[in-house]
Design a protein around this motif. Structure first.
Motif, PDB file in Angstrom:
ATOM      1  N   SER A  94      43.247  51.105  38.651  1.00  0.00           N
ATOM      2  CA  SER A  94      43.466  50.233  37.496  1.00  0.00           C
ATOM      3  C   SER A  94      42.259  50.141  36.579  1.00  0.00           C
ATOM      4  O   SER A  94      42.373  49.677  35.443  1.00  0.00           O
ATOM      5  N   ARG A  95      41.080  50.605  37.061  1.00  0.00           N
ATOM      6  CA  ARG A  95      39.868  50.565  36.233  1.00  0.00           C
ATOM      7  C   ARG A  95      38.987  51.754  36.611  1.00  0.00           C
ATOM      8  O   ARG A  95      39.123  52.303  37.704  1.00  0.00           O
ATOM      9  N   TYR A 118      47.190  53.318  34.029  1.00  0.00           N
ATOM     10  CA  TYR A 118      46.007  53.390  34.885  1.00  0.00           C
ATOM     11  C   TYR A 118      44.815  53.953  34.133  1.00  0.00           C
ATOM     12  O   TYR A 118      44.959  54.702  33.158  1.00  0.00           O
ATOM     13  N   GLU A 204      47.422  45.639  40.666  1.00  0.00           N
ATOM     14  CA  GLU A 204      46.739  44.981  39.556  1.00  0.00           C
ATOM     15  C   GLU A 204      45.909  43.813  40.078  1.00  0.00           C
ATOM     16  O   GLU A 204      46.318  43.081  40.974  1.00  0.00           O
TER      17      GLU A 204
END
Length: 306
Positions: A94-95, A118, A204
């Motif tokens: 997600s990061r 993503y 998330e």
């Protein structure tokens, strides 16, 4: 429990116990495995069983054990061991993230372009193990090597020249270790729809990851990680959520026939306990990485047994 002199008793018949038993037999020891639950009744039988260090520490030891296990599964896949495959897949993040802390345990890991929403992704080839087949194969290896397997409900660790405690959550009672706690995992098994690549997507805000693990005849979808939850009853609501997340991740799963629902209790602990205390070698607390660490830990058990 009286034993012939020199025999080793392994307590626990999940993937850790059976792997330790086989390595001890291969090292020339005489081994009896005793367990309340037979292999196909254990938490190991529920596992999606992708090689991936999950809910296990310390990182340096987990990386070393994981690399040994990865290499062994690669050899077993090449030899045609029942239930063992090597497959490519992708983890979506997600990061943006640095390389995973366990990167030294895999031969290669490639950064790939993430898909929306993503922000990062990597791909690598890893063992996928169908536990319904592999545990039966592993049990037969133990028996063929001269070991025994007996169903036995224990009130405490047995008396023997050497005991190897691979009882997982049973160590709360057998080793009086209240740091061992369940992390409940529910999965949905669906029909195989021609999928070969596995997928793992980070939840998330640090939420539960979604995974899609294709085996030869079916696909395992997950998952959950409910800390401290002891219930083994599948939740229909959780199953629906898993199916929804997995189908969003892999649209080809839409309409796939559901074959079964399963729940397992991962044996988590602040750190894997692998040490010898007198005539007992403890090997438990592998969290969600029992398969991932199995052969590496088994090799260390053999060294401690010596």
């Amino acid at each position: 429990m009286a034993q012939r002199p020199g025999r080793i008793v392994v307590v626990g018949a999940g993937v850790i116990g059976l792997s330790c038993a086989l390595r001890l037999l291969q090292a020339g020891h005489r081994v009896d495995v005793v367990a309340r639950d037979l292999p196909l009744e254990t938490t190991s039988s529920v596992a999606a069983a992708i090689w991936y260090p999950y809910l296990a520490s310390p990182q340096d030891k987990v990386t070393a054990w994981g690399r040994t296990t990865y290499d062994e599964f690669a050899r077993l896949a090449e030899r045609g061991a029942d239930g063992v495959l090597m497959r490519w897949g992708t983890e979506l993040l997600s990061r943006p993230m640095p390389d995973p802390w366990w990167i030294d345990a895999v031969p290669s890991l490639e950064r790939v372009e993430p898909r929306a929403p993503y922000a990062d992704a990597w791909s690598f080839r890893t063992p996928i193990v169908d536990m319904s087949r592999y545990l039966s194969w592993l049990t037969q290896q133990v028996l063929d090597a001269g070991g025994t397997l007996t169903r036995l409900a224990l009130a405490g660790l047995p008396e023997a020249p050497l005991v190897v405690n691979c009882s997982g959550l049973g160590s709360r009672r057998l080793a009086t270790d209240l740091t061992s706690m369940p992390v409940r995992g529910q999965v949905v098994v669906v029909e195989q729809v021609g999928l070969e690549e596995w997928w793992l997507a980070e939840g998330e805000a640090g939420g539960v990851p979604t995974y899609v693990i294709p085996r030869v005849t079916d696909i395992v979808l997950g998952g959950t990680d409910d800390e401290g939850e002891w219930s083994r009853t599948p939740s229909p609501e959780v199953a629906d959520a898993i199916l929804s997340r997995a189908t969003e991740l892999v649209p080809r799963l839409a309409g796939a026939k559901v074959l079964r629902h399963k729940v397992g209790l991962r044996p988590a602990r602040p750190e894997v306990r692998l040490e010898r205390v007198g005539d007992v070698v403890h090997c438990y607390g592998h969290g969600g990485a029992g398969v991932t660490l199995s052969w590496g830990c088994a090799d260390d058990v053999v060294r401690l047994a010596a």
